[in-house]
Design a protein around this motif. Structure first.
Motif, PDB file in Angstrom:
ATOM      1  N   GLU A   9       0.827  -1.203   0.000  1.00 40.17           N
ATOM      2  CA  GLU A   9       0.000   0.000   0.000  1.00 40.17           C
ATOM      3  C   GLU A   9       0.863   1.256   0.000  1.00 40.17           C
ATOM      4  N   MET A  10       0.351   2.289  -0.667  1.00 37.47           N
ATOM      5  CA  MET A  10       1.003   3.602  -0.675  1.00 37.47           C
ATOM      6  C   MET A  10       0.046   4.619  -0.065  1.00 37.47           C
ATOM      7  N   HIS A  11       0.536   5.384   0.908  1.00 35.31           N
ATOM      8  CA  HIS A  11      -0.273   6.390   1.587  1.00 35.31           C
ATOM      9  C   HIS A  11       0.381   7.760   1.418  1.00 35.31           C
ATOM     10  N   ARG A  12      -0.408   8.722   1.006  1.00 35.96           N
ATOM     11  CA  ARG A  12       0.099  10.086   0.869  1.00 35.96           C
ATOM     12  C   ARG A  12       0.492  10.634   2.249  1.00 35.96           C
ATOM     13  N   PRO A  13       1.248  11.723   2.291  1.00 32.11           N
ATOM     14  CA  PRO A  13       1.604  12.312   3.582  1.00 32.11           C
ATOM     15  C   PRO A  13       0.397  12.689   4.445  1.00 32.11           C
ATOM     16  N   ASP A  14      -0.770  12.966   3.789  1.00 36.03           N
ATOM     17  CA  ASP A  14      -1.960  13.313   4.570  1.00 36.03           C
ATOM     18  C   ASP A  14      -2.717  12.075   5.051  1.00 36.03           C
ATOM     19  N   GLY A  15      -2.195  10.887   4.735  1.00 34.99           N
ATOM     20  CA  GLY A  15      -2.795   9.655   5.226  1.00 34.99           C
ATOM     21  C   GLY A  15      -3.700   8.942   4.244  1.00 34.99           C
ATOM     22  N   THR A  16      -4.127   9.615   3.167  1.00 32.59           N
ATOM     23  CA  THR A  16      -4.980   8.946   2.195  1.00 32.59           C
ATOM     24  C   THR A  16      -4.142   7.980   1.367  1.00 32.59           C
ATOM     25  N   TYR A  17      -4.741   6.855   0.990  1.00 31.91           N
ATOM     26  CA  TYR A  17      -3.990   5.873   0.223  1.00 31.91           C
ATOM     27  C   TYR A  17      -4.398   5.920  -1.247  1.00 31.91           C
ATOM     28  N   ILE A  18      -3.470   5.505  -2.114  1.00 31.59           N
ATOM     29  CA  ILE A  18      -3.715   5.513  -3.551  1.00 31.59           C
ATOM     30  C   ILE A  18      -3.380   4.130  -4.120  1.00 31.59           C
ATOM     31  N   ASN A  19      -3.883   3.860  -5.306  1.00 33.03           N
ATOM     32  CA  ASN A  19      -3.531   2.624  -6.004  1.00 33.03           C
ATOM     33  C   ASN A  19      -2.065   2.717  -6.435  1.00 33.03           C
TER      34      ASN A  19
ATOM     35  N   PHE B 249      -0.404   0.952  -8.496  1.00 32.33           N
ATOM     36  CA  PHE B 249      -0.117   0.296  -9.773  1.00 32.33           C
ATOM     37  C   PHE B 249       0.711   1.167 -10.719  1.00 32.33           C
ATOM     38  N   ALA B 250       0.256   2.411 -10.946  1.00 31.01           N
ATOM     39  CA  ALA B 250       0.960   3.277 -11.896  1.00 31.01           C
ATOM     40  C   ALA B 250       2.389   3.559 -11.443  1.00 31.01           C
ATOM     41  N   SER B 251       2.564   3.778 -10.152  1.00 28.80           N
ATOM     42  CA  SER B 251       3.895   4.060  -9.623  1.00 28.80           C
ATOM     43  C   SER B 251       4.822   2.867  -9.799  1.00 28.80           C
TER      44      SER B 251
ATOM     45  N   TRP C 180      -5.927   0.318 -33.381  1.00 31.18           N
ATOM     46  CA  TRP C 180      -5.199  -0.065 -32.182  1.00 31.18           C
ATOM     47  C   TRP C 180      -5.608   0.827 -31.020  1.00 31.18           C
ATOM     48  N   ARG C 181      -6.101   0.225 -29.941  1.00 26.47           N
ATOM     49  CA  ARG C 181      -6.551   0.968 -28.762  1.00 26.47           C
ATOM     50  C   ARG C 181      -5.684   0.692 -27.547  1.00 26.47           C
ATOM     51  N   GLY C 182      -4.602  -0.086 -27.725  1.00 27.59           N
ATOM     52  CA  GLY C 182      -3.716  -0.365 -26.609  1.00 27.59           C
ATOM     53  C   GLY C 182      -3.415  -1.845 -26.514  1.00 27.59           C
ATOM     54  N   SER C 183      -2.495  -2.184 -25.614  1.00 23.80           N
ATOM     55  CA  SER C 183      -2.078  -3.568 -25.427  1.00 23.80           C
ATOM     56  C   SER C 183      -1.630  -3.748 -23.984  1.00 23.80           C
ATOM     57  N   ILE C 184      -1.289  -4.969 -23.610  1.00 26.09           N
ATOM     58  CA  ILE C 184      -0.780  -5.216 -22.265  1.00 26.09           C
ATOM     59  C   ILE C 184       0.616  -4.601 -22.093  1.00 26.09           C
ATOM     60  N   PRO C 185       1.567  -4.807 -23.026  1.00 32.69           N
ATOM     61  CA  PRO C 185       2.856  -4.122 -22.875  1.00 32.69           C
ATOM     62  C   PRO C 185       2.713  -2.602 -22.844  1.00 32.69           C
ATOM     63  N   GLY C 186       1.663  -2.088 -23.508  1.00 38.45           N
ATOM     64  CA  GLY C 186       1.438  -0.646 -23.515  1.00 38.45           C
ATOM     65  C   GLY C 186       1.052  -0.075 -22.167  1.00 38.45           C
ATOM     66  N   LEU C 187       0.726  -0.955 -21.202  1.00 33.51           N
ATOM     67  CA  LEU C 187       0.450  -0.486 -19.846  1.00 33.51           C
ATOM     68  C   LEU C 187       1.731  -0.032 -19.161  1.00 33.51           C
ATOM     69  N   GLY C 188       2.873  -0.501 -19.671  1.00 30.67           N
ATOM     70  CA  GLY C 188       4.158  -0.157 -19.071  1.00 30.67           C
ATOM     71  C   GLY C 188       4.613  -1.203 -18.078  1.00 30.67           C
ATOM     72  N   GLY C 189       5.906  -1.195 -17.773  1.00 31.21           N
ATOM     73  CA  GLY C 189       6.458  -2.125 -16.798  1.00 31.21           C
ATOM     74  C   GLY C 189       6.741  -3.489 -17.399  1.00 31.21           C
TER      75      GLY C 189
END
Length: 409
Positions: A91-101, A103-105, A322-331
């Motif tokens: 889990e990732m939590h911002r300095p104010d305590g709220t958490y975010i997904n 995945f992108a990071s 073409w609307r995207g792919s799995i490799p296009g998600l990155g990582g």
């Protein structure tokens, strides 16, 4: 498990009922990272004895300073994760305590850490439109059918008792008031408004079956085999087969045209054979699959189609875009794609991974994934644009033509 950033171990907890062993790392910039389900087993076992030596890295305790990339704990399955494979609940939590997904990071971190070996995100922006695809079904290896969005549940196949008769495909009626399940030994089982028109149980086959495609009327269907053989039932007409085609095979997918007067067969190398009123579409971008094709979906016009490879790449032909792919998600997701289904507009599609994850691209709306319940996905079928409720009686459907069909190999 490694420290996500430089900072201080804030707290450590052990033996929690749900989270098991866990810790918190507060980075110097104020962001907080939680590591949950840390190991509770003796190495080489799954004994759950929770030996202190194999939870956290030596010296890790509240108040201890750590640097980015430092070893801090062992991967595990403690708490409510005991019945799963070892994994990290992160889990990732911002300095104010709220958490975010996170995945992108994590995707961006993977690309950066490998100096570009893992691609950065490149998919075009998604434009979800629920009216273009109000739901879908996925099929798991146990015969469980999981509906999402406006898709109704009509039943599950019996759990296989042997390994020689697995489920192969899920095929919907054109109106979405039912579906069929096909198994390796040729059995076809109907649910809801689907009606059995025959099967190949007990019939000697030159090659194993691969999948099934319904006719536009819903009063018939085709079965096809790995060698390109095609079997017709009900009002399904025979227009040819891939059996004996030089340089083709094994075949992995089939789809019918909107008229039902033709179909396509696709092999694992991306070779497409057209029969009846189906046509071969030229590649839009000149690319061709390098092999391991697992899915095929025609556009609504029938003048183009998408091919999906095992690694989640999407290749476009004719009027397909073409609307995207799995490799296009990155990582570096190392995916194992199993199927592709187009939206009714042709401006998007869903891709399933064997892990049970469903990825929505273009105008495809995301309605959920069997992975959220720990289930796998062998096949996917889209709900027609007008959702239906389960029928009171089993009847054959005579509704509008299907826009696509696919199977898993």
């Amino acid at each position: 498990l490694l420290a996500a950033d430089t900072g201080t171990i804030s707290w450590i907890r052990t033996g929690m009922r749900r989270a098991g062993n866990m810790l918190s790392l507060v980075a110097d910039d104020g962001w907080e990272y939680w590591y949950i389900h840390i190991n509770n087993d003796t190495p080489g076992t799954d004994d759950g004895l929770n030996p202190a030596k194999w939870r956290f890295a030596p010296g890790i305790a509240p108040g201890v300073r750590v640097t980015r990339g430092q070893f801090i704990a062992y991967l595990g399955d403690s708490g409510e994760a005991e019945t799963t494979d070892p994994h990290l609940h992160f889990e990732m939590h911002r300095p104010d305590g709220t958490y975010i997904n996170p995945f992108a990071s994590l995707r961006k971190a993977e690309s950066s850490a490998t100096r570009g070996l893992c691609p950065a995100a490149s998919n075009p922006p998604a434009t979800p439109d629920p009216t273009s695809g109000p739901g879908y079904w996925t099929l798991g290896p146990s015969g469980r059918v999981t509906p999402f969005g406006g898709a109704a549940h009509f039943g599950d196949g019996p759990v296989p008792t042997t390994t020689d008769n697995p489920y192969l495909s899920l095929t919907t009626t054109p109106s979405g008031d039912g579906y069929w399940l096909l198994r390796a030994k040729g059995g076809v089982r109907p649910f809801g408004g689907a009606v059995t028109r025959g099967d190949v149980v007990g019939r000697p086959l030159a090659a194993p079956l691969v999948g099934m495609v319904a006719t536009p009327s819903g009063k018939g269907y085709w079965l096809f085999a790995r060698d390109g053989g095609v079997f017709t039932f009900g009002d399904a007409a025979f227009f040819g087969s891939g059996a004996g085609t030089k340089g083709a095979g094994p075949f992995v997918a089939m789809a019918t045209t909107a008229t039902g007067a033709g179909y396509w067969l696709t092999d694992a190398n991306g070779k497409v054979l057209a029969f009846g009123d189906a046509g071969i579409a030229p590649s839009v971008d000149g690319r061709a699959p390098s092999g391991n094709v697992v899915g095929f979906a025609p556009t609504p016009s029938g003048k183009g189609y998408w091919l999906l490879s095992r690694d989640g790449r999407v290749y476009v032909y004719g009027d397909a875009r073409w609307r995207g792919s799995i490799p296009g998600l990155g990582g570096c997701p190392l995916p194992d794609a199993t199927g592709i289904a187009a939206t009714a507009s042709g401006n998007g599609y869903w891709i399933t991974l064997v892990s049970g994850r469903v990825v929505a691209l273009g105008d495809a709306a995301y309605w959920g994934s069997p992975a959220s319940s720990g289930r796998l996905a062998l096949d996917i079928a889209a709900q027609p644009t007008s959702p239906v409720t389960p029928p009171a009686a089993t009847t054959a459907s005579t509704a509008a033509s299907p826009r696509w069909a696919l199977t898993y190999f």
